[in-house]
Design a protein around this motif. Structure first.
Motif, PDB file in Angstrom:
ATOM      1  N   MET A  87       0.839  -1.174   0.000  1.00 40.09           N
ATOM      2  CA  MET A  87       0.000   0.000   0.000  1.00 40.09           C
ATOM      3  C   MET A  87       0.890   1.246   0.000  1.00 40.09           C
ATOM      4  O   MET A  87       1.927   1.255   0.649  1.00 40.09           O
ATOM      5  CB  MET A  87      -0.852  -0.072   1.266  1.00 40.09           C
ATOM      6  CG  MET A  87      -2.198   0.597   1.221  1.00 40.09           C
ATOM      7  SD  MET A  87      -3.253   0.077  -0.106  1.00 40.09           S
ATOM      8  CE  MET A  87      -3.374   1.581  -0.979  1.00 40.09           C
ATOM      9  N   PRO A  88       0.477   2.312  -0.688  1.00 41.52           N
ATOM     10  CA  PRO A  88       1.309   3.513  -0.738  1.00 41.52           C
ATOM     11  C   PRO A  88       1.488   4.146   0.641  1.00 41.52           C
ATOM     12  O   PRO A  88       0.542   4.236   1.418  1.00 41.52           O
ATOM     13  CB  PRO A  88       0.555   4.450  -1.659  1.00 41.52           C
ATOM     14  CG  PRO A  88      -0.678   3.769  -2.075  1.00 41.52           C
ATOM     15  CD  PRO A  88      -0.719   2.419  -1.464  1.00 41.52           C
ATOM     16  N   ALA A  89       2.681   4.576   0.938  1.00 37.29           N
ATOM     17  CA  ALA A  89       3.041   5.297   2.161  1.00 37.29           C
ATOM     18  C   ALA A  89       2.782   4.493   3.422  1.00 37.29           C
ATOM     19  O   ALA A  89       2.631   5.050   4.499  1.00 37.29           O
ATOM     20  CB  ALA A  89       2.318   6.632   2.227  1.00 37.29           C
ATOM     21  N   GLY A  90       2.680   3.186   3.328  1.00 36.35           N
ATOM     22  CA  GLY A  90       2.516   2.340   4.501  1.00 36.35           C
ATOM     23  C   GLY A  90       1.181   2.500   5.208  1.00 36.35           C
ATOM     24  O   GLY A  90       1.071   2.265   6.408  1.00 36.35           O
ATOM     25  N   VAL A  91       0.133   2.870   4.469  1.00 40.03           N
ATOM     26  CA  VAL A  91      -1.204   3.047   5.058  1.00 40.03           C
ATOM     27  C   VAL A  91      -2.001   1.776   4.813  1.00 40.03           C
ATOM     28  O   VAL A  91      -1.907   1.160   3.760  1.00 40.03           O
ATOM     29  CB  VAL A  91      -1.910   4.262   4.408  1.00 40.03           C
ATOM     30  CG1 VAL A  91      -3.296   4.465   4.989  1.00 40.03           C
ATOM     31  CG2 VAL A  91      -1.078   5.503   4.570  1.00 40.03           C
ATOM     32  N   SER A  92      -2.808   1.394   5.778  1.00 44.95           N
ATOM     33  CA  SER A  92      -3.610   0.170   5.635  1.00 44.95           C
ATOM     34  C   SER A  92      -4.735   0.394   4.621  1.00 44.95           C
ATOM     35  O   SER A  92      -5.133   1.532   4.340  1.00 44.95           O
ATOM     36  CB  SER A  92      -4.194  -0.233   6.985  1.00 44.95           C
ATOM     37  OG  SER A  92      -5.115   0.729   7.429  1.00 44.95           O
ATOM     38  N   TRP A  93      -5.250  -0.692   4.075  1.00 41.52           N
ATOM     39  CA  TRP A  93      -6.323  -0.602   3.092  1.00 41.52           C
ATOM     40  C   TRP A  93      -7.560   0.108   3.634  1.00 41.52           C
ATOM     41  O   TRP A  93      -8.119   0.962   2.953  1.00 41.52           O
ATOM     42  CB  TRP A  93      -6.705  -2.000   2.591  1.00 41.52           C
ATOM     43  CG  TRP A  93      -5.863  -2.427   1.420  1.00 41.52           C
ATOM     44  CD1 TRP A  93      -4.851  -3.309   1.430  1.00 41.52           C
ATOM     45  CD2 TRP A  93      -5.972  -1.946   0.084  1.00 41.52           C
ATOM     46  NE1 TRP A  93      -4.315  -3.422   0.187  1.00 41.52           N
ATOM     47  CE2 TRP A  93      -4.991  -2.598  -0.681  1.00 41.52           C
ATOM     48  CE3 TRP A  93      -6.802  -1.034  -0.549  1.00 41.52           C
ATOM     49  CZ2 TRP A  93      -4.826  -2.366  -2.023  1.00 41.52           C
ATOM     50  CZ3 TRP A  93      -6.633  -0.811  -1.901  1.00 41.52           C
ATOM     51  CH2 TRP A  93      -5.642  -1.473  -2.625  1.00 41.52           C
TER      52      TRP A  93
END
Length: 67
Positions: free
Chosen positions: A1-7
């Motif tokens: 996921m982009p920038a380490g953010v959860s879905w």
């Protein structure tokens, strides 16, 4: 996921930004009220008068005669 953010966080932020964009577009559209009518017959050549042409004619009429 982009920038380490959860879905789930990503989808919430995406939905919120999409909703904000749509709401903003609706507010602007209702505020300015664009004219969406389409004329039945297009104007003839030279029939449309622009504000600039009208301004030139008014300025020419106002100028006093120079001697």
């Amino acid at each position: 996921m982009p920038a380490g953010v959860s879905w789930p966080s990503y989808l919430k932020m995406f939905a919120a930004s999409l909703l904000a964009m749509c709401a903003g577009a609706e507010v602007v559209h209702r505020y300015y009220r664009p004219d969406l009518t389409i004329p039945d017959v297009p104007p003839e050549r030279g029939e449309l008068r622009t504000e600039l042409l009208g301004l030139k004619e008014r300025q020419q009429r106002r100028q006093p005669c120079q001697q």
